[in-house]
Design a protein around this motif. Sequence first.
Motif, short mmCIF file in Angstrom:
data_model
loop_
_atom_site.label_atom_id
_atom_site.label_comp_id
_atom_site.label_asym_id
_atom_site.label_seq_id
_atom_site.Cartn_x
_atom_site.Cartn_y
_atom_site.Cartn_z
N GLN A 4 0.82 -1.21 0.00
CA GLN A 4 0.00 0.00 0.00
C GLN A 4 0.86 1.26 0.00
O GLN A 4 0.55 2.23 -0.69
CB GLN A 4 -0.93 0.00 1.21
CG GLN A 4 -2.04 -1.01 1.11
CD GLN A 4 -2.87 -1.05 2.39
OE1 GLN A 4 -2.35 -0.90 3.49
NE2 GLN A 4 -4.17 -1.26 2.22
N ALA A 8 0.87 4.12 -2.96
CA ALA A 8 0.60 5.52 -2.64
C ALA A 8 1.79 6.40 -3.01
O ALA A 8 1.62 7.48 -3.57
CB ALA A 8 0.28 5.66 -1.15
N SER A 38 -2.38 11.39 -1.83
CA SER A 38 -1.48 10.25 -1.76
C SER A 38 -0.31 10.51 -0.81
O SER A 38 0.13 9.62 -0.09
CB SER A 38 -0.95 9.91 -3.16
OG SER A 38 -2.00 9.46 -3.98
N TYR A 40 -0.44 12.37 1.85
CA TYR A 40 -0.97 12.19 3.21
C TYR A 40 -1.16 10.71 3.53
O TYR A 40 -0.97 10.29 4.67
CB TYR A 40 -2.29 12.96 3.38
CG TYR A 40 -2.09 14.44 3.59
CD1 TYR A 40 -1.44 14.93 4.72
CD2 TYR A 40 -2.54 15.37 2.66
CE1 TYR A 40 -1.25 16.28 4.93
CE2 TYR A 40 -2.37 16.73 2.85
CZ TYR A 40 -1.71 17.17 3.98
OH TYR A 40 -1.52 18.51 4.18
N LYS A 41 -1.54 9.95 2.53
CA LYS A 41 -1.70 8.50 2.74
C LYS A 41 -0.36 7.87 3.08
O LYS A 41 -0.28 7.01 3.96
CB LYS A 41 -2.29 7.86 1.48
CG LYS A 41 -2.64 6.41 1.66
CD LYS A 41 -3.16 5.80 0.37
CE LYS A 41 -4.63 6.09 0.20
NZ LYS A 41 -5.23 5.33 -0.92
N THR A 44 0.52 8.76 6.67
CA THR A 44 -0.28 7.96 7.60
C THR A 44 0.25 6.53 7.68
O THR A 44 0.35 5.95 8.77
CB THR A 44 -1.76 7.96 7.17
OG1 THR A 44 -2.23 9.31 7.15
CG2 THR A 44 -2.61 7.13 8.11
N GLY A 45 0.59 5.97 6.53
CA GLY A 45 1.15 4.62 6.51
C GLY A 45 2.44 4.53 7.29
O GLY A 45 2.67 3.56 8.03
#
Length: 88
Positions: A4, A8, A38, A40-41, A44-45
Amino acid sequence: MCSQLRRAAFSIPANISEGSAKATNAHKKLFLENALGSAYKVETGLLCVIELYPAFNPECIIQINICIEIQKMLISLINKLIENNNPA
């Protein structure tokens, strides 16, 4: 999770390049906003990785700081497009 994060991370420059080929600033802005999402994703990941795997903390902190810089650059570019569409 690794997969993931890779997807991203790849979508950030992919959206930037796709948006740069668009004719209008509105379309460019849309793709830049997708790239920002993306980014921000990815952030977060990376925060999740820190929580789940504390041993990766130092490397993740470096990557998060890079991510934040990318977010700032994208926000700046989006704001420039908005300013160019709304002359004073």
